[in-house]
Each structure stands twice: as structure tokens, then as C-alpha cells.
Design a protein around this motif. Sequence first.
Motif, short mmCIF file in Angstrom:
data_model
loop_
_atom_site.label_atom_id
_atom_site.label_comp_id
_atom_site.label_asym_id
_atom_site.label_seq_id
_atom_site.Cartn_x
_atom_site.Cartn_y
_atom_site.Cartn_z
N GLU A 35 -6.61 58.35 -24.34
CA GLU A 35 -5.41 58.87 -23.68
C GLU A 35 -5.51 58.78 -22.16
N ALA A 36 -6.72 58.92 -21.66
CA ALA A 36 -6.93 58.92 -20.22
C ALA A 36 -6.64 57.57 -19.58
N VAL A 37 -6.67 56.50 -20.39
CA VAL A 37 -6.54 55.15 -19.82
C VAL A 37 -5.39 54.33 -20.41
N ALA A 38 -4.88 54.74 -21.56
CA ALA A 38 -3.80 53.99 -22.23
C ALA A 38 -2.46 54.68 -22.02
N PRO A 50 6.79 36.17 -22.93
CA PRO A 50 7.40 37.32 -22.24
C PRO A 50 7.18 38.60 -23.04
N LEU A 51 6.26 39.42 -22.56
CA LEU A 51 5.85 40.62 -23.28
C LEU A 51 6.15 41.88 -22.49
N ASP A 52 6.22 43.00 -23.21
CA ASP A 52 6.46 44.30 -22.59
C ASP A 52 5.28 45.25 -22.75
N MET A 53 4.38 44.94 -23.69
CA MET A 53 3.27 45.86 -23.98
C MET A 53 2.17 45.11 -24.70
N LEU A 54 0.92 45.58 -24.50
CA LEU A 54 -0.23 45.07 -25.24
C LEU A 54 -0.73 46.17 -26.16
N GLN A 55 -1.03 45.81 -27.40
CA GLN A 55 -1.61 46.75 -28.36
C GLN A 55 -3.03 46.29 -28.64
N LEU A 56 -4.00 47.13 -28.34
CA LEU A 56 -5.41 46.78 -28.50
C LEU A 56 -5.93 47.37 -29.79
N HIS A 57 -6.33 46.49 -30.68
CA HIS A 57 -6.66 46.92 -32.05
C HIS A 57 -8.09 46.62 -32.42
N GLY A 58 -8.94 46.38 -31.42
CA GLY A 58 -10.34 46.09 -31.72
C GLY A 58 -11.23 47.26 -31.38
N LYS A 59 -12.43 46.93 -30.91
CA LYS A 59 -13.42 47.95 -30.57
C LYS A 59 -13.48 48.17 -29.05
N GLU A 60 -12.37 47.92 -28.39
CA GLU A 60 -12.34 48.07 -26.93
C GLU A 60 -12.73 49.49 -26.52
N SER A 61 -13.62 49.58 -25.54
CA SER A 61 -14.01 50.88 -24.99
C SER A 61 -12.90 51.38 -24.07
N PRO A 62 -12.91 52.67 -23.73
CA PRO A 62 -11.94 53.15 -22.75
C PRO A 62 -11.99 52.36 -21.44
N ALA A 67 -8.86 50.17 -19.75
CA ALA A 67 -8.42 50.31 -18.36
C ALA A 67 -8.42 48.96 -17.65
N GLU A 68 -9.44 48.15 -17.90
CA GLU A 68 -9.52 46.81 -17.29
C GLU A 68 -8.34 45.95 -17.71
N ILE A 69 -8.05 45.94 -19.01
CA ILE A 69 -6.96 45.11 -19.53
C ILE A 69 -5.62 45.58 -18.97
N ARG A 70 -5.44 46.88 -18.92
CA ARG A 70 -4.18 47.44 -18.40
C ARG A 70 -3.96 47.00 -16.96
N ALA A 71 -5.02 47.08 -16.16
CA ALA A 71 -4.91 46.69 -14.75
C ALA A 71 -4.69 45.18 -14.61
N ARG A 72 -5.37 44.41 -15.42
CA ARG A 72 -5.26 42.96 -15.34
C ARG A 72 -3.88 42.47 -15.75
N ALA A 73 -3.36 43.05 -16.82
CA ALA A 73 -2.08 42.58 -17.37
C ALA A 73 -0.88 43.10 -16.61
N GLY A 74 -1.01 44.29 -16.01
CA GLY A 74 0.14 44.89 -15.36
C GLY A 74 1.22 45.30 -16.35
N LEU A 75 0.79 45.60 -17.57
CA LEU A 75 1.71 46.02 -18.62
C LEU A 75 1.22 47.31 -19.26
N PRO A 76 2.11 48.09 -19.85
CA PRO A 76 1.67 49.25 -20.63
C PRO A 76 0.76 48.80 -21.77
N VAL A 77 -0.19 49.66 -22.11
CA VAL A 77 -1.15 49.36 -23.16
C VAL A 77 -1.14 50.47 -24.20
N MET A 78 -1.14 50.06 -25.48
CA MET A 78 -1.28 50.99 -26.59
C MET A 78 -2.63 50.72 -27.25
#
Length: 224
Positions: A133-136, A88-100, A104-115
Motif C-alpha cells: 500500500e505504501a508504494v502502489a 497506450p496504457l493507463d495502469m500496470l498490474q504487477l502479478h509476480g514476486k515484485e518486492s515493495p 516503487a521503481e516500476i511506478r517511477a519508471r513508467a509514470g503510470l499508476p500501479v496495482m
Amino acid sequence: MVTIAVNRGRPGGVRVKICGLTRPEHVRAAAEAGAAYLGFVFFPKSPRNVSIAQARDLALEAPMGVAKVALLVDATDAEIDAILAEVPLDMLQLHGKESPARVAEIRARAGLPVMKAVGVAEAADLAAIPAYEAVADQILVDAKAPKDAALPGGNGLSFDWRLIAGREWAKPWMLAGGLTPDNVAEAIRLTGAKQVDVSSGVESAPGEKDEALIRAFIAAVQPG
């Protein structure tokens, strides 16, 4: 999209994220001390790595009103789905080399806020922030890991905080990198940060959180 409440702590005060938690007693200690966010690391190379089962148990220890955050490093869709199915999570924090685009893909897939974490070593590194900033939902301004580092964060390194003094961004942001109970107040003074993230700075050894240091860190951020 899920909206999370992160208004724990003193009114108008700085919010704290305690990251890399691995034990239930440390989750409870962080929450009781006033942490607004609790972070769980899903990265096998980290001494703070937890399994999905461990993370689920840890998340269930967190009281209502404290945001539970999964730290992911270039995670696949399958890995993300497996975590979300159990924890049970409230947010995902992406700490790799993810592109913008990937953010955006992960945010849409997870349905959770992304940092999204952005590593900073020099002023030029700040140029990456607007695209994220445009996608997170939030930005984590962190110390850039050395080229030979095994970990993308949690290395206990800081950057020159003067690089972001007076900076304002459109999205909420969090300061990380080398913060400790001894220097966090100065870091906040120099940067104007309203949120701070700590992991190795409240440990007695790599991956071993120290309850006294957790309390001291939050007390330094939220004095009185």
C-alpha cells in the motif's frame, strides 16, 4: 503521475475489470457492457498472453474513459519500456514476486499508476498488504496460486472471502480469484468490495472469452 478515470458503471456501483482479453470483439463487448478496466496479459505461460503488437491493437479498440491495464509478471525494465513505447496504457498490474521496492521503481519508471496483486490463502497472507500500500496506487486481493501452478493468477480459484470481511485499507483495492457471474454478487456482499476482477470466470475455455458471460458478470455486479 497520470490519474485515470474509473467511474464507469452505475453511480456508486462496483467497478469491473475484465482481464486477459485477446480479441477486439471482446474488448468492445466488455466496454459496451460497462467494464471500467480492460486487462491485457504479458506473460508467455498464460493462454491469455498477447504480443506487444496485439496489445496495441486491442488498446486502440477501447473507448475513452475505460482504463487499459497491462498485467506483468516480474518484468524487466527492458520489457516494460518496450511495452510502454507501443501500447497506450493507463495502469500496470504487477502479478509476480515484485518486492515493495521494485513496485516503487516500476511506478517511477513508467509514470503510470500501479496495482500490485497480493495472493491470499489464509489470514497471515494479508500481512503483506501494508508494505505494498505504501508504494502502489491500488491493491489486487487475489486467490493465492497453488505452489505447483504455472500461472500466478487466472487459475479459477477463490479464497475464503470471510478473511477480508469488513477490512478497510488505505488504498483502493480490487477483489479477484474464482469470480463468476454466479458468485460475484455474494463475494461483493461478503467482502464489501467496490472493484472486482475476472478472467477465467468469463471464459468458455482457457483464454477464450465468452461475450455472454462477460455481459452476465457485469449485470450481476451492476444489476438493473
